[in-house]
Scaffold this active site. Structure first.
Site, PDB file in Angstrom:
ATOM      1  N   GLY A 261      -5.747  -5.616   2.600  1.00 21.43           N
ATOM      2  CA  GLY A 261      -5.090  -4.454   2.386  1.00 21.43           C
ATOM      3  C   GLY A 261      -5.513  -3.550   3.302  1.00 21.43           C
ATOM      4  O   GLY A 261      -5.092  -3.393   4.551  1.00 21.43           O
TER       5      GLY A 261
ATOM      6  N   MET B  65       0.910  -1.256  -0.116  1.00 21.75           N
ATOM      7  CA  MET B  65      -0.140   0.077  -0.058  1.00 21.75           C
ATOM      8  C   MET B  65       0.900   1.359  -0.110  1.00 21.75           C
ATOM      9  O   MET B  65       1.701   1.384   0.786  1.00 21.75           O
ATOM     10  CB  MET B  65      -0.813   0.048   1.298  1.00 21.75           C
ATOM     11  CG  MET B  65      -2.097  -0.996   1.184  1.00 21.75           C
ATOM     12  SD  MET B  65      -2.966  -1.229   2.775  1.00 21.75           S
ATOM     13  CE  MET B  65      -1.829  -1.922   3.770  1.00 21.75           C
TER      14      MET B  65
ATOM     15  N   HIS C 250      -5.996  -9.681  -8.050  1.00 26.30           N
ATOM     16  CA  HIS C 250      -6.869  -8.577  -7.543  1.00 26.30           C
ATOM     17  C   HIS C 250      -8.271  -8.883  -8.332  1.00 26.30           C
ATOM     18  O   HIS C 250      -8.203  -9.051  -9.345  1.00 26.30           O
ATOM     19  CB  HIS C 250      -6.586  -7.346  -7.550  1.00 26.30           C
ATOM     20  CG  HIS C 250      -7.523  -6.340  -6.704  1.00 26.30           C
ATOM     21  ND1 HIS C 250      -6.962  -5.049  -6.427  1.00 26.30           N
ATOM     22  CD2 HIS C 250      -8.720  -6.262  -6.754  1.00 26.30           C
ATOM     23  CE1 HIS C 250      -8.020  -4.320  -5.729  1.00 26.30           C
ATOM     24  NE2 HIS C 250      -9.269  -5.313  -5.949  1.00 26.30           N
TER      25      HIS C 250
ATOM     26  N   ASN D  71      -7.072 -11.661  -3.787  1.00 30.38           N
ATOM     27  CA  ASN D  71      -6.966 -10.232  -3.460  1.00 30.38           C
ATOM     28  C   ASN D  71      -8.202  -9.440  -3.613  1.00 30.38           C
ATOM     29  O   ASN D  71      -8.684  -9.692  -4.849  1.00 30.38           O
ATOM     30  CB  ASN D  71      -5.685  -9.421  -3.582  1.00 30.38           C
ATOM     31  CG  ASN D  71      -5.503  -7.991  -3.286  1.00 30.38           C
ATOM     32  OD1 ASN D  71      -5.181  -7.247  -4.085  1.00 30.38           O
ATOM     33  ND2 ASN D  71      -5.822  -7.607  -2.048  1.00 30.38           N
ATOM     34  N   GLY D  72      -8.562  -8.381  -2.654  1.00 28.78           N
ATOM     35  CA  GLY D  72      -9.707  -7.603  -3.082  1.00 28.78           C
ATOM     36  C   GLY D  72     -10.895  -7.710  -2.421  1.00 28.78           C
ATOM     37  O   GLY D  72     -11.632  -8.752  -2.481  1.00 28.78           O
ATOM     38  N   GLY D  73     -11.103  -6.669  -1.477  1.00 27.69           N
ATOM     39  CA  GLY D  73     -12.668  -6.514  -0.779  1.00 27.69           C
ATOM     40  C   GLY D  73     -12.592  -7.260   0.495  1.00 27.69           C
ATOM     41  O   GLY D  73     -13.752  -7.476   1.024  1.00 27.69           O
TER      42      GLY D  73
ATOM     43  N   CYS E 218      -1.706  -1.846 -10.442  1.00 24.69           N
ATOM     44  CA  CYS E 218      -1.838  -0.704  -9.766  1.00 24.69           C
ATOM     45  C   CYS E 218      -2.470   0.256 -10.894  1.00 24.69           C
ATOM     46  O   CYS E 218      -1.770   0.803 -11.837  1.00 24.69           O
ATOM     47  CB  CYS E 218      -0.718   0.107  -9.292  1.00 24.69           C
ATOM     48  SG  CYS E 218      -1.202   1.484  -8.420  1.00 24.69           S
TER      49      CYS E 218
ATOM     50  N   LYS F 165       1.606  -9.525  -9.594  1.00 30.14           N
ATOM     51  CA  LYS F 165       0.544  -9.166  -8.988  1.00 30.14           C
ATOM     52  C   LYS F 165      -0.449  -8.324 -10.095  1.00 30.14           C
ATOM     53  O   LYS F 165       0.144  -7.258 -10.721  1.00 30.14           O
ATOM     54  CB  LYS F 165       0.637  -8.181  -7.728  1.00 30.14           C
ATOM     55  CG  LYS F 165      -0.695  -8.066  -6.923  1.00 30.14           C
ATOM     56  CD  LYS F 165      -0.268  -7.069  -5.645  1.00 30.14           C
ATOM     57  CE  LYS F 165      -1.767  -7.022  -4.908  1.00 30.14           C
ATOM     58  NZ  LYS F 165      -2.583  -5.998  -5.574  1.00 30.14           N
TER      59      LYS F 165
END
Length: 376
Positions: free
Chosen positions: A241, A16, A175, A215-217, A103, A143
């Site tokens: 995250g 992050m 993600h 990954n994600g949420g 990103c 990633k």
């Protein structure tokens, strides 16, 4: 489906920007040594342009004591420069180097081609990963997202993975959203594109020879556990995250919820975590530090107290002490010690409340509310 509750299943704390510095990573490992922590993304040129500046390299690449297994994330799109930067990363003791291809921030996307826009050029991603693997002995990973702009079909992401897997990449962090390169802010890109966990599961099923992390949420350990229970066996990890940034205390329960074992951290209360972190800061940080460094290194301590009376008072004591140049001579560790002792006198129950009680009560009871009710 049951998952393997061993070290092969990993809980990751995501890279992050302006968060995942060595202080934050050390703090998270204090809560649970089994976590895999990540650096924030650093551009390859930032490393290569500072090879003769040891102080700058230490800021970019330095690890905190006790970090253990840590992943360093690179941004870039030139195979040779990424390979050279990866070589430096390995020398600084990281256990894995990761290429950012996900990103969507305007700070990275389509400026010199790196970040999520690289999904439109899978052959270049493959070549970057191949070059990195040729120069280091640690795992080289990627990633990425499920898609970019209008390129978001199942066929697109499978073809993308098929192409970049020619590099023999060691792991794929997905993600479970696509990225929009324009029209959405980075924050909106974390929430507006819909999550599609099922497509990540499907992708893992299509390539049983590869290993994936989702990954994600994901905001709770229970949600992560449920994703692992639903996933194919080659999906071996969950990445968190903002949950770690906003409420790091939940990760003290990683061992119980994910691995169904006893805590791996020797610290059973918030107070013990803070006291251990004070010791780390006193040993690792300069006795005199800038307000910026103090704020960066002490921010996780405030988040640790989320939902507790005394959090605001604690934050105010830290802020006032940081502003006082005479008190700041004690560095981040001295500042934290002063604020902790001042607030602890009136809020001992908050600092001494066992993490186990958080897990057992799952939201608190009348007794907990007396000493730990959330602030309005």
């Amino acid at each position: 489906m049951e998952y393997d509750k061993t070290e092969d299943v990993r809980i990751h704390i995501a890279p992050m920007v302006d968060v995942s510095n060595r202080y934050f990573r050390t703090f998270m490992k204090t809560l649970c040594p089994r976590l895999v922590v990540w650096s924030e993304m650093i551009k390859d040129d930032a490393i290569l342009y500072n090879l003769d500046d040891e102080a700058k390299l230490k800021w970019l690449l330095g690890k905190g004591e006790g970090e253990g297994r840590a992943v360093f994330q690179l941004g870039g799109s030139d195979p040779e420069r990424l390979a050279a930067a990866a070589e430096v990363v390995e020398k600084w003791g990281y256990s894995e180097v990761n290429l950012n291809v996900g990103c969507p921030s305007n700070r990275v996307a389509c400026k010199g081609e790196f970040g999520a826009c690289l999904m439109k050029n899978p052959e270049l991603v493959r070549d970057c990963l191949t070059a990195m693997k040729a120069r280091v002995s640690i795992p080289v990973t990627v990633k990425t997202r499920l898609g970019v702009d209008d390129l978001d079909t199942p066929e697109f992401i499978l073809n993308f993975i098929n192409t970049i897997s020619e590099s023999k990449c060691d792991h794929y962090y997905i993600h479970a959203r696509k990225a929009w390169l324009s029209g959405l802010s980075p924050a909106q890109n974390r929430t507006v594109p819909p999550l599609n966990y099922e497509r990540v599961f499907w992708l893992a099923e299509q390539r049983p020879d590869l290993n994936f992390t989702i990954n994600g949420g994901v905001t709770t350990l229970e949600e992560g556990r449920d994703l692992l229970l639903k996933s194919p066996r080659n999906l071996t990890g969950v990445m968190y995250g903002r949950a770690a940034m906003n409420d790091p205390s939940i990760f003290h329960r990683t061992d119980q919820i994910i691995y169904e074992g006893p805590p791996s951290s020797p610290h059973s209360t918030r107070g013990e975590v803070i006291e251990s972190y004070i010791d780390h800061l006193l040993a690792a940080s300069p006795s005199s530090a800038s307000p910026g460094l103090c704020n960066i290194s002490l921010k996780p301590c405030i988040a640790l107290m989320k939902g507790f009376h005394g959090k605001r008072q604690f934050a105010k004591h830290l802020e006032d002490t940081i502003r006082d140049a005479t008190l700041r001579t004690g560095g981040p560790g001295g500042i934290l010690s002063i604020a902790y002792k001042a607030v602890r006198e009136g809020h001992a129950r908050c600092f001494d409340r066992p993490f186990e009680k958080d897990l057992a009560e799952d939201g608190g009871d009348d007794e907990a509310a007396t000493g730990t009710a959330a602030e309005s």
